[in-house]
Design a protein around this motif. Structure first.
Motif, PDB file in Angstrom:
ATOM      1  N   LEU A 194       0.845  -1.185   0.000  1.00  0.00           N
ATOM      2  CA  LEU A 194       0.000   0.000   0.000  1.00  0.00           C
ATOM      3  C   LEU A 194       0.883   1.239   0.000  1.00  0.00           C
ATOM      4  CD1 LEU A 194      -2.947   0.941   0.127  1.00  0.00           C
ATOM      5  CD2 LEU A 194      -2.719   1.039   2.615  1.00  0.00           C
ATOM      6  N   THR A 195       0.760   2.050  -1.049  1.00  0.00           N
ATOM      7  CA  THR A 195       1.536   3.275  -1.168  1.00  0.00           C
ATOM      8  C   THR A 195       0.635   4.481  -0.941  1.00  0.00           C
ATOM      9  OG1 THR A 195       1.155   3.439  -3.550  1.00  0.00           O
ATOM     10  CG2 THR A 195       3.068   2.157  -2.817  1.00  0.00           C
ATOM     11  N   LEU A 196       1.269   5.634  -0.734  1.00  0.00           N
ATOM     12  CA  LEU A 196       0.504   6.852  -0.512  1.00  0.00           C
ATOM     13  C   LEU A 196      -0.293   7.227  -1.757  1.00  0.00           C
ATOM     14  CD1 LEU A 196      -0.061   9.115   1.557  1.00  0.00           C
ATOM     15  CD2 LEU A 196       1.834  10.389   0.536  1.00  0.00           C
ATOM     16  N   LYS A 197       0.267   7.008  -2.932  1.00  0.00           N
ATOM     17  CA  LYS A 197      -0.448   7.330  -4.172  1.00  0.00           C
ATOM     18  C   LYS A 197      -1.679   6.444  -4.333  1.00  0.00           C
ATOM     19  CE  LYS A 197       0.176   7.602  -9.173  1.00  0.00           C
ATOM     20  NZ  LYS A 197      -1.038   6.842  -9.444  1.00  0.00           N
ATOM     21  N   LEU A 198      -1.516   5.154  -4.101  1.00  0.00           N
ATOM     22  CA  LEU A 198      -2.656   4.240  -4.228  1.00  0.00           C
ATOM     23  C   LEU A 198      -3.721   4.574  -3.185  1.00  0.00           C
ATOM     24  CD1 LEU A 198      -4.113   1.770  -5.321  1.00  0.00           C
ATOM     25  CD2 LEU A 198      -2.692   0.349  -3.822  1.00  0.00           C
ATOM     26  N   LEU A 199      -3.305   4.896  -1.981  1.00  0.00           N
ATOM     27  CA  LEU A 199      -4.261   5.223  -0.929  1.00  0.00           C
ATOM     28  C   LEU A 199      -5.054   6.482  -1.283  1.00  0.00           C
ATOM     29  CD1 LEU A 199      -5.252   4.347   1.855  1.00  0.00           C
ATOM     30  CD2 LEU A 199      -3.457   5.749   2.871  1.00  0.00           C
ATOM     31  N   ASN A 200      -4.394   7.498  -1.821  1.00  0.00           N
ATOM     32  CA  ASN A 200      -5.109   8.713  -2.209  1.00  0.00           C
ATOM     33  C   ASN A 200      -5.992   8.496  -3.435  1.00  0.00           C
ATOM     34  OD1 ASN A 200      -4.443  10.750  -0.300  1.00  0.00           O
ATOM     35  ND2 ASN A 200      -2.373  10.848  -1.127  1.00  0.00           N
ATOM     36  N   ASP A 201      -5.524   7.699  -4.410  1.00  0.00           N
ATOM     37  CA  ASP A 201      -6.358   7.401  -5.580  1.00  0.00           C
ATOM     38  C   ASP A 201      -7.625   6.656  -5.166  1.00  0.00           C
ATOM     39  OD1 ASP A 201      -4.634   8.631  -7.273  1.00  0.00           O
ATOM     40  OD2 ASP A 201      -3.567   6.807  -7.857  1.00  0.00           O
ATOM     41  N   ALA A 202      -7.461   5.666  -4.294  1.00  0.00           N
ATOM     42  CA  ALA A 202      -8.608   4.883  -3.855  1.00  0.00           C
ATOM     43  C   ALA A 202      -9.580   5.739  -3.040  1.00  0.00           C
ATOM     44  CB  ALA A 202      -8.131   3.685  -3.033  1.00  0.00           C
ATOM     45  N   THR A 203      -9.045   6.595  -2.164  1.00  0.00           N
ATOM     46  CA  THR A 203      -9.908   7.445  -1.350  1.00  0.00           C
ATOM     47  C   THR A 203     -10.690   8.424  -2.216  1.00  0.00           C
ATOM     48  OG1 THR A 203      -8.345   7.275   0.499  1.00  0.00           O
ATOM     49  CG2 THR A 203      -9.932   9.077   0.575  1.00  0.00           C
ATOM     50  N   GLN A 204     -10.020   9.009  -3.206  1.00  0.00           N
ATOM     51  CA  GLN A 204     -10.712   9.961  -4.070  1.00  0.00           C
ATOM     52  C   GLN A 204     -11.811   9.273  -4.877  1.00  0.00           C
ATOM     53  OE1 GLN A 204     -10.255  13.203  -4.074  1.00  0.00           O
ATOM     54  NE2 GLN A 204     -11.824  13.526  -5.617  1.00  0.00           N
ATOM     55  N   ALA A 205     -11.501   8.091  -5.421  1.00  0.00           N
ATOM     56  CA  ALA A 205     -12.508   7.366  -6.198  1.00  0.00           C
ATOM     57  C   ALA A 205     -13.688   6.931  -5.335  1.00  0.00           C
ATOM     58  CB  ALA A 205     -11.850   6.152  -6.865  1.00  0.00           C
ATOM     59  N   TRP A 206     -13.411   6.496  -4.112  1.00  0.00           N
ATOM     60  CA  TRP A 206     -14.494   6.045  -3.223  1.00  0.00           C
ATOM     61  C   TRP A 206     -15.362   7.225  -2.775  1.00  0.00           C
ATOM     62  CZ3 TRP A 206     -15.449   7.025   2.009  1.00  0.00           C
ATOM     63  CH2 TRP A 206     -16.453   6.247   2.585  1.00  0.00           C
ATOM     64  N   VAL A 207     -14.733   8.360  -2.470  1.00  0.00           N
ATOM     65  CA  VAL A 207     -15.502   9.519  -2.024  1.00  0.00           C
ATOM     66  C   VAL A 207     -16.408  10.028  -3.136  1.00  0.00           C
ATOM     67  CG1 VAL A 207     -15.300  11.957  -1.374  1.00  0.00           C
ATOM     68  CG2 VAL A 207     -13.906  10.254  -0.220  1.00  0.00           C
ATOM     69  N   GLU A 208     -15.863  10.195  -4.346  1.00  0.00           N
ATOM     70  CA  GLU A 208     -16.658  10.740  -5.442  1.00  0.00           C
ATOM     71  C   GLU A 208     -17.633   9.723  -6.038  1.00  0.00           C
ATOM     72  OE1 GLU A 208     -16.790  13.769  -6.191  1.00  0.00           O
ATOM     73  OE2 GLU A 208     -15.092  14.506  -5.027  1.00  0.00           O
ATOM     74  N   GLY A 209     -17.257   8.429  -6.035  1.00  0.00           N
ATOM     75  CA  GLY A 209     -18.106   7.435  -6.683  1.00  0.00           C
ATOM     76  C   GLY A 209     -19.043   6.689  -5.762  1.00  0.00           C
ATOM     77  N   ASP A 210     -18.792   6.727  -4.466  1.00  0.00           N
ATOM     78  CA  ASP A 210     -19.624   5.950  -3.542  1.00  0.00           C
ATOM     79  C   ASP A 210     -20.235   6.827  -2.452  1.00  0.00           C
ATOM     80  OD1 ASP A 210     -20.063   2.877  -2.502  1.00  0.00           O
ATOM     81  OD2 ASP A 210     -19.824   4.281  -0.829  1.00  0.00           O
ATOM     82  N   HIS A 211     -19.425   7.479  -1.654  1.00  0.00           N
ATOM     83  CA  HIS A 211     -19.954   8.199  -0.503  1.00  0.00           C
ATOM     84  C   HIS A 211     -20.839   9.370  -0.915  1.00  0.00           C
ATOM     85  CE1 HIS A 211     -19.927  11.181   2.760  1.00  0.00           C
ATOM     86  NE2 HIS A 211     -19.930  10.130   3.559  1.00  0.00           N
ATOM     87  N   ASN A 212     -20.363  10.212  -1.813  1.00  0.00           N
ATOM     88  CA  ASN A 212     -21.147  11.379  -2.208  1.00  0.00           C
ATOM     89  C   ASN A 212     -22.376  11.018  -3.045  1.00  0.00           C
ATOM     90  OD1 ASN A 212     -19.417  13.073  -0.864  1.00  0.00           O
ATOM     91  ND2 ASN A 212     -18.268  13.686  -2.688  1.00  0.00           N
ATOM     92  N   ARG A 213     -22.429   9.793  -3.578  1.00  0.00           N
ATOM     93  CA  ARG A 213     -23.552   9.368  -4.420  1.00  0.00           C
ATOM     94  C   ARG A 213     -24.408   8.297  -3.752  1.00  0.00           C
ATOM     95  NH1 ARG A 213     -22.544  11.216  -9.679  1.00  0.00           N
ATOM     96  NH2 ARG A 213     -20.409  12.033  -9.950  1.00  0.00           N
ATOM     97  N   ARG A 214     -24.201   8.044  -2.477  1.00  0.00           N
ATOM     98  CA  ARG A 214     -24.991   7.058  -1.736  1.00  0.00           C
ATOM     99  C   ARG A 214     -25.926   7.817  -0.780  1.00  0.00           C
ATOM    100  NH1 ARG A 214     -24.210   1.637  -0.126  1.00  0.00           N
ATOM    101  NH2 ARG A 214     -22.213   1.637  -1.257  1.00  0.00           N
ATOM    102  N   ALA A 215     -27.156   7.336  -0.649  1.00  0.00           N
ATOM    103  CA  ALA A 215     -28.135   7.996   0.212  1.00  0.00           C
ATOM    104  C   ALA A 215     -27.624   8.054   1.651  1.00  0.00           C
ATOM    105  CB  ALA A 215     -29.474   7.270   0.152  1.00  0.00           C
ATOM    106  N   HIS A 216     -27.656   9.239   2.229  1.00  0.00           N
ATOM    107  CA  HIS A 216     -27.177   9.452   3.594  1.00  0.00           C
ATOM    108  C   HIS A 216     -28.324   9.233   4.566  1.00  0.00           C
ATOM    109  CE1 HIS A 216     -25.424  11.441   7.095  1.00  0.00           C
ATOM    110  NE2 HIS A 216     -24.250  11.344   6.482  1.00  0.00           N
ATOM    111  N   GLU A 217     -28.093   8.475   5.630  1.00  0.00           N
ATOM    112  CA  GLU A 217     -29.157   8.153   6.577  1.00  0.00           C
ATOM    113  C   GLU A 217     -29.663   9.401   7.299  1.00  0.00           C
ATOM    114  OE1 GLU A 217     -27.778   5.221   9.255  1.00  0.00           O
ATOM    115  OE2 GLU A 217     -27.516   3.654   7.734  1.00  0.00           O
ATOM    116  N   GLY A 218     -28.791  10.374   7.534  1.00  0.00           N
ATOM    117  CA  GLY A 218     -29.207  11.544   8.296  1.00  0.00           C
ATOM    118  C   GLY A 218     -30.089  12.500   7.518  1.00  0.00           C
ATOM    119  N   ILE A 219     -29.900  12.585   6.194  1.00  0.00           N
ATOM    120  CA  ILE A 219     -30.673  13.541   5.392  1.00  0.00           C
ATOM    121  C   ILE A 219     -31.623  12.864   4.422  1.00  0.00           C
ATOM    122  CG2 ILE A 219     -28.893  15.308   5.595  1.00  0.00           C
ATOM    123  CD1 ILE A 219     -27.859  14.524   2.863  1.00  0.00           C
TER     124      ILE A 219
END
Length: 583
Positions: free
Chosen positions: A114-139
């Protein structure tokens, strides 16, 4: 995480979340949790989503740094801090860490490297493709939809250069009139000649980016000009040093076999959009340093490592474990250790360079190893009585007024008597270069340390000096002090065998016993005139020559190259005798 240089580090995740929509504006992993990383992450969040009206953070050290505080003020962003020990005030970003650890990090468990580049690439893809586009329980809806549909109070984002110029600190500096320069964090900068009449300067810069330093008008807040580090060689030709642009790093994600399939799909989907990576790779900028060339370069730790040395064996700052003590020195240290229970005066004398300071270092270490012994060192022996009392008060923690000598006399004696009643041992005062002391100060010290009609000493004093100190103690004024010396050590010139053993001990302790050829070791010992300081100075000169020549050992050839000229100029004993015969 294992870095390419072999270090293992624990990366830290920085995140910015929108309070209304729960949209993660930016998330990035860093190796350091400092102000530079904070500004780097906040700037990217502003570039991606816009300039907010307010930012809420905790009360960490980076959030209170001048660069961050002044940057938000310039951008017109209100800075809010959560209360101490109140994580619920920042609960929305704290809640985001849960799914990140439970979903994203779980999908990276199978990745062996696990490298810093891979960790940042994966985090960016997950945030933009999953978290920000998944229904949030609070709202009850996706954060991205809520962010786009709600009324926006964001302002257009400044450019990257504008953000870089905003997040800096303002400091005052004074121009040096002789050459029109000023110093900033150890680097000297040159001021344009049109500002040579200004003495007080206002400078804006970031501590991690000394390549962007500007003069500012403190009254209007406007930038006047950009300044650069001084370059004497470039100034001689009338040209400034060229600042090369930072290299462009390709941050495109590469498929890795150990990544979970779903995360690999998100990364590929994000890459297929053709958008640039959602974060800027962070590389620390090297600080400009003055250049040194040739044999005058300072010897650094890497250069010592090239010789296989942990320390410079010929330096006065050699670790105390490398010092060698004769039987006489060991016996003297033992006697002074016993004197700590009774008090009194001890004396060390000898010619310059015979090891008086080394004896003090060894004695200090031995005294520190004894229980309840308080050891103090007088650093300014050439003081008058008022300054002498003031320094004693600083050493022993006593408040002494320079205008009341008798009050200082009583305070010090009471301090020492209380220490003796508690520990049953006397404090120890070490005085180096004691031949520099005034006779009236030495007489005052004798009276100060004795009580009960001179039958009880309440302080142990070790005087160290050359033969002038011995002559002083024979004068009528100081004869009462000279007759109270209980332990004496006269350091004489050493024999060549002793000097050779001393040099070999230092070489062995510092990591390379074969650095100096045995013939050179013996030659240095025989030509040092019995003086350890002369021996170490000559050996250090050889080490300087070996550093300049990039030579791994100090051999006989190097010795002749360095000292051969001076030796050849000296007349031999045979030639001198023949000349005397002709006369």
């Amino acid at each position: 995480m294992l870095l390419p240089d072999g270090r293992r580090v624990l990366p830290q995740l920085f995140g910015v979340i929108d309070d209304h929509s729960r949209l993660v504006c930016h998330a990035q992993w860093y190796l350091e949790e400092d102000t530079e990383s904070l500004v780097h992450g906040v700037s990217q969040a502003i570039l991606k989503r816009g300039l907010p009206r307010a930012l809420m953070t905790d009360e960490g050290g980076a959030m209170k740094a001048a660069e961050y505080v002044e940057g938000l003020a310039i951008l017109g962003v209100e800075r809010d801090l959560t209360g101490g020990y109140s994580p619920e005030h920042n609960a929305k970003i704290e809640t985001f860490w849960g799914p990140l650890e439970g979903r994203l990090m779980a999908m990276l468990e199978g990745e062996p490297e696990l490298t810093l580049k891979l960790l940042n690439d994966a985090t960016q893809a997950w945030v933009e493709g999953d978290h920000n586009r998944r229904a949030h329980e609070g709202i009850g809806e996706m954060p991205l939809d809520r962010f786009l549909s709600a009324p926006s109070v964001l302002r257009p984002s400044p450019s990257a250069d504008g953000l870089r110029a905003a997040f800096r600190r303002t400091v005052p500096r004074t121009q040096r009139r002789s050459d029109g320069t000023f110093t900033l964090d150890g680097v000297r900068y040159e001021i344009p000649s049109r500002f040579r009449t200004l003495r007080a300067l206002t400078v804006r810069y970031a501590r991690w980016d000394l390549s962007l330093v500007e003069l500012y008008d403190a009254r209007t807040g406007q930038a006047q000009c950009r300044v650069f580090p001084i370059d004497k060689a470039a100034n001689a030709d009338g040209h400034r040093r060229r600042v090369d642009p930072a290299p462009h790093l390709d941050a495109s994600p590469d498929a890795a076999p150990g990544v979970a399939p779903y995360l690999r799909e998100l990364i590929a989907r994000y890459a297929a959009t053709g958008l640039l990576p959602g974060y800027l790779p962070h590389a620390p900028r090297p600080r400009p340093r003055p250049r040194r060339h040739g044999a005058h370069a300072m010897r650094t730790r890497p250069q010592l490592a090239a010789f296989g040395l942990k320390h410079n064996p010929f330096s006065p700052e050699v670790p105390i474990e490398a010092l060698s003590a004769s039987a006489a020195v060991e016996h003297f240290c033992w006697r002074v250790g016993n004197m700590a229970a009774e008090g009194g005066f001890a004396l060390v004398t000898g010619d310059p360079g015979t090891g008086k300071s080394v004896t003090l270092r060894l004695l200090q270490r031995r005294l520190h190893a004894l229980r309840d012994v308080q050891v103090a060192t007088l650093t300014h022996p050439r003081s008058r009585l008022s300054d002498f009392y003031r320094e004693l008060g600083d050493l022993f923690g006593a408040a002494i007024a320079s205008s009341n000598r008798y009050g200082g006399f009583k305070t010090l004696r009471a301090k020492w008597l209380a220490h003796i009643d508690t520990t049953l041992v006397r404090p120890v005062l070490l005085i180096d270069e004691a031949q520099q002391m005034y006779p009236d100060v030495l007489s005052e010290l004798r009276v100060l340390t004795s009580t009960d009609f001179d039958s009880r000493a309440i302080l142990t004093v070790v005087l160290v000096g050359d033969d002038r100190l011995t002559e002083m103690l024979r004068t009528p004024e100081l004869l009462p002090l000279g007759t109270r010396i209980r332990a004496r050590l006269q350091l004489d010139h050493r024999k060549p065998d002793e000097l050779q053993a001393m040099l070999e001990r230092r070489l062995e302790h510092c990591g390379n016993s074969s650095l100096v050829d045995p013939i050179v070791v013996r030659t240095l010992a025989e030509h040092a005139a019995g003086n350890p300081r002369v021996l170490m100075t000559a050996a250090n000169e050889l080490l300087d020559a070996a550093t300049a020549r990039e030579q791994a050992t100090l051999d006989e050839k190097l010795y002749l190259e360095v000292f051969g000229a001076s030796v050849s100029r000296r007349p031999s004993a045979t030639a001198a005798a023949a000349k005397a015969g002709r006369r």
